[in-house]
Scaffold this active site. Sequence first.
Site, PDB file in Angstrom:
ATOM      1  N   ASP A  32       8.760   3.573   1.187  1.00 55.12           N
ATOM      2  CA  ASP A  32       9.281   2.288   0.734  1.00 55.12           C
ATOM      3  C   ASP A  32       9.521   2.313  -0.774  1.00 55.12           C
ATOM      4  O   ASP A  32       8.599   2.562  -1.554  1.00 55.12           O
ATOM      5  CB  ASP A  32       8.272   1.191   1.072  1.00 55.12           C
ATOM      6  CG  ASP A  32       8.735  -0.193   0.649  1.00 55.12           C
ATOM      7  OD1 ASP A  32       9.302  -0.899   1.494  1.00 55.12           O
ATOM      8  OD2 ASP A  32       8.534  -0.564  -0.523  1.00 55.12           O
ATOM      9  N   TYR A  37      12.119  -0.785  -8.723  1.00 61.23           N
ATOM     10  CA  TYR A  37      11.038   0.149  -9.020  1.00 61.23           C
ATOM     11  C   TYR A  37      11.494   1.250  -9.983  1.00 61.23           C
ATOM     12  O   TYR A  37      10.656   1.907 -10.610  1.00 61.23           O
ATOM     13  CB  TYR A  37      10.508   0.812  -7.743  1.00 61.23           C
ATOM     14  CG  TYR A  37       9.870  -0.119  -6.747  1.00 61.23           C
ATOM     15  CD1 TYR A  37       9.630  -1.464  -7.038  1.00 61.23           C
ATOM     16  CD2 TYR A  37       9.508   0.344  -5.492  1.00 61.23           C
ATOM     17  CE1 TYR A  37       9.055  -2.301  -6.107  1.00 61.23           C
ATOM     18  CE2 TYR A  37       8.929  -0.483  -4.549  1.00 61.23           C
ATOM     19  CZ  TYR A  37       8.719  -1.816  -4.857  1.00 61.23           C
ATOM     20  OH  TYR A  37       8.154  -2.635  -3.921  1.00 61.23           O
ATOM     21  N   LYS A  62      15.446  -1.962  -1.639  1.00 62.71           N
ATOM     22  CA  LYS A  62      15.584  -3.409  -1.720  1.00 62.71           C
ATOM     23  C   LYS A  62      16.535  -3.814  -2.838  1.00 62.71           C
ATOM     24  O   LYS A  62      16.609  -3.146  -3.882  1.00 62.71           O
ATOM     25  CB  LYS A  62      14.215  -4.050  -1.977  1.00 62.71           C
ATOM     26  CG  LYS A  62      13.100  -3.547  -1.084  1.00 62.71           C
ATOM     27  CD  LYS A  62      11.772  -4.193  -1.429  1.00 62.71           C
ATOM     28  CE  LYS A  62      10.618  -3.482  -0.750  1.00 62.71           C
ATOM     29  NZ  LYS A  62      10.271  -2.202  -1.383  1.00 62.71           N
ATOM     30  N   ILE A 211       2.099  -0.691   4.012  1.00 64.11           N
ATOM     31  CA  ILE A 211       2.607   0.330   3.088  1.00 64.11           C
ATOM     32  C   ILE A 211       1.681   0.478   1.872  1.00 64.11           C
ATOM     33  O   ILE A 211       2.003   0.028   0.780  1.00 64.11           O
ATOM     34  CB  ILE A 211       4.051   0.012   2.643  1.00 64.11           C
ATOM     35  CG1 ILE A 211       4.192  -1.460   2.219  1.00 64.11           C
ATOM     36  CG2 ILE A 211       5.043   0.332   3.752  1.00 64.11           C
ATOM     37  CD1 ILE A 211       5.537  -1.775   1.580  1.00 64.11           C
ATOM     38  N   LYS A 213      -0.100   2.059  -1.377  1.00 60.34           N
ATOM     39  CA  LYS A 213       0.444   2.910  -2.429  1.00 60.34           C
ATOM     40  C   LYS A 213      -0.707   3.554  -3.210  1.00 60.34           C
ATOM     41  O   LYS A 213      -1.791   2.986  -3.348  1.00 60.34           O
ATOM     42  CB  LYS A 213       1.330   2.116  -3.385  1.00 60.34           C
ATOM     43  CG  LYS A 213       0.608   1.094  -4.238  1.00 60.34           C
ATOM     44  CD  LYS A 213       1.564   0.371  -5.167  1.00 60.34           C
ATOM     45  CE  LYS A 213       0.812  -0.567  -6.108  1.00 60.34           C
ATOM     46  NZ  LYS A 213      -0.018   0.141  -7.094  1.00 60.34           N
ATOM     47  N   SER A 214      -0.446   4.745  -3.698  1.00 60.51           N
ATOM     48  CA  SER A 214      -1.393   5.468  -4.551  1.00 60.51           C
ATOM     49  C   SER A 214      -0.658   6.661  -5.138  1.00 60.51           C
ATOM     50  O   SER A 214       0.321   7.139  -4.560  1.00 60.51           O
ATOM     51  CB  SER A 214      -2.610   5.953  -3.742  1.00 60.51           C
ATOM     52  OG  SER A 214      -3.493   6.700  -4.568  1.00 60.51           O
ATOM     53  N   VAL A 215      -1.102   7.123  -6.294  1.00 59.66           N
ATOM     54  CA  VAL A 215      -0.580   8.374  -6.847  1.00 59.66           C
ATOM     55  C   VAL A 215      -1.678   9.434  -6.874  1.00 59.66           C
ATOM     56  O   VAL A 215      -1.471  10.524  -7.397  1.00 59.66           O
ATOM     57  CB  VAL A 215       0.017   8.167  -8.267  1.00 59.66           C
ATOM     58  CG1 VAL A 215       1.239   7.272  -8.203  1.00 59.66           C
ATOM     59  CG2 VAL A 215      -1.027   7.608  -9.232  1.00 59.66           C
ATOM     60  N   ARG A 219      -6.504  10.045  -2.172  1.00 59.21           N
ATOM     61  CA  ARG A 219      -6.362   8.726  -1.550  1.00 59.21           C
ATOM     62  C   ARG A 219      -5.125   8.671  -0.660  1.00 59.21           C
ATOM     63  O   ARG A 219      -5.143   8.037   0.398  1.00 59.21           O
ATOM     64  CB  ARG A 219      -6.293   7.646  -2.638  1.00 59.21           C
ATOM     65  CG  ARG A 219      -7.620   7.421  -3.355  1.00 59.21           C
ATOM     66  CD  ARG A 219      -7.491   6.379  -4.430  1.00 59.21           C
ATOM     67  NE  ARG A 219      -8.730   6.227  -5.188  1.00 59.21           N
ATOM     68  CZ  ARG A 219      -8.847   5.521  -6.309  1.00 59.21           C
ATOM     69  NH1 ARG A 219      -7.775   4.896  -6.796  1.00 59.21           N
ATOM     70  NH2 ARG A 219     -10.003   5.430  -6.925  1.00 59.21           N
ATOM     71  N   SER A 222      -6.160  10.345   2.494  1.00 62.99           N
ATOM     72  CA  SER A 222      -7.120   9.514   3.220  1.00 62.99           C
ATOM     73  C   SER A 222      -6.426   8.322   3.873  1.00 62.99           C
ATOM     74  O   SER A 222      -6.688   7.990   5.039  1.00 62.99           O
ATOM     75  CB  SER A 222      -8.209   9.022   2.261  1.00 62.99           C
ATOM     76  OG  SER A 222      -9.093   8.127   2.898  1.00 62.99           O
ATOM     77  N   ASN A 223      -5.509   7.697   3.147  1.00 62.56           N
ATOM     78  CA  ASN A 223      -4.799   6.539   3.686  1.00 62.56           C
ATOM     79  C   ASN A 223      -3.919   6.904   4.880  1.00 62.56           C
ATOM     80  O   ASN A 223      -3.627   6.051   5.725  1.00 62.56           O
ATOM     81  CB  ASN A 223      -3.931   5.895   2.596  1.00 62.56           C
ATOM     82  CG  ASN A 223      -4.748   5.201   1.527  1.00 62.56           C
ATOM     83  OD1 ASN A 223      -5.933   4.926   1.700  1.00 62.56           O
ATOM     84  ND2 ASN A 223      -4.124   4.917   0.400  1.00 62.56           N
TER      85      ASN A 223
END
Length: 244
Positions: A32, A37, A62, A211, A213-215, A219, A222-223
Amino acid sequence: MPLLGFGTWQASGDAGYQAVRVALDAGYRHVDTATMYGNEAEVGRAIKDSGIARDEIFVTTKLPPERVGREAETLAASLAALGTEYVDLWLIHWPPGGGAGVPTWREFVAHRDAGAVRTIGVSNYGLDQIDELTERTGVVPAVNQVPWAPAMHDPRTVAEHRDRGVVLEGYSPFKNTDLDDPVLARVAAAHQVSPAQVVLRWHVQHGIVVIPKSVTPERIRSNADVFGFTLSADEMAAIDALRG
């Protein structure tokens, strides 16, 4: 549309590129992004460099409200930045000027019919605004992307979206959650997973697209790992009860 997607808000530059690469390697097949962004080029490059076939990845972008009236050029710029001939889902990011944005929705329908967009929807819309779009154009938004988390859970809202044939997609699942809540901690311990994984699994079992988010690579991985356990009916009810 995969129930679990990878959010890229605030993930720009090389960090954004690397995050999407890690996400795709971890098994995500839904990414997404959005014009506002400023990372469509990085997302597109990461998808291309992953070696995964384009038709195996569900890509959302979007249209920001300030681009209303410039739908065609904005979509063309998004496609160029993403390096793709189409996007799977194009959303109106926010209701333009607080209204439903019927003229914009008509433009969305035209671009869908032309093939540059597979599916169209909205974000941050109320049900009354969705109804106005539907009544004025005869086309129901396929998706409504809104903030969602256990503390915000509203069965009536879920049911009203489903009654209309609109997929409910939740963003900021962690921002709106106390991950130290004892209920989440207890459920997580029972399944030997993290509270964050419990929150994502709760979305999935409710049929709500989510959705995160992480950088951070650990994580991100894990997500993505939320399909190896199932929450019981009692656990789901206990998490539902966290709503304010």
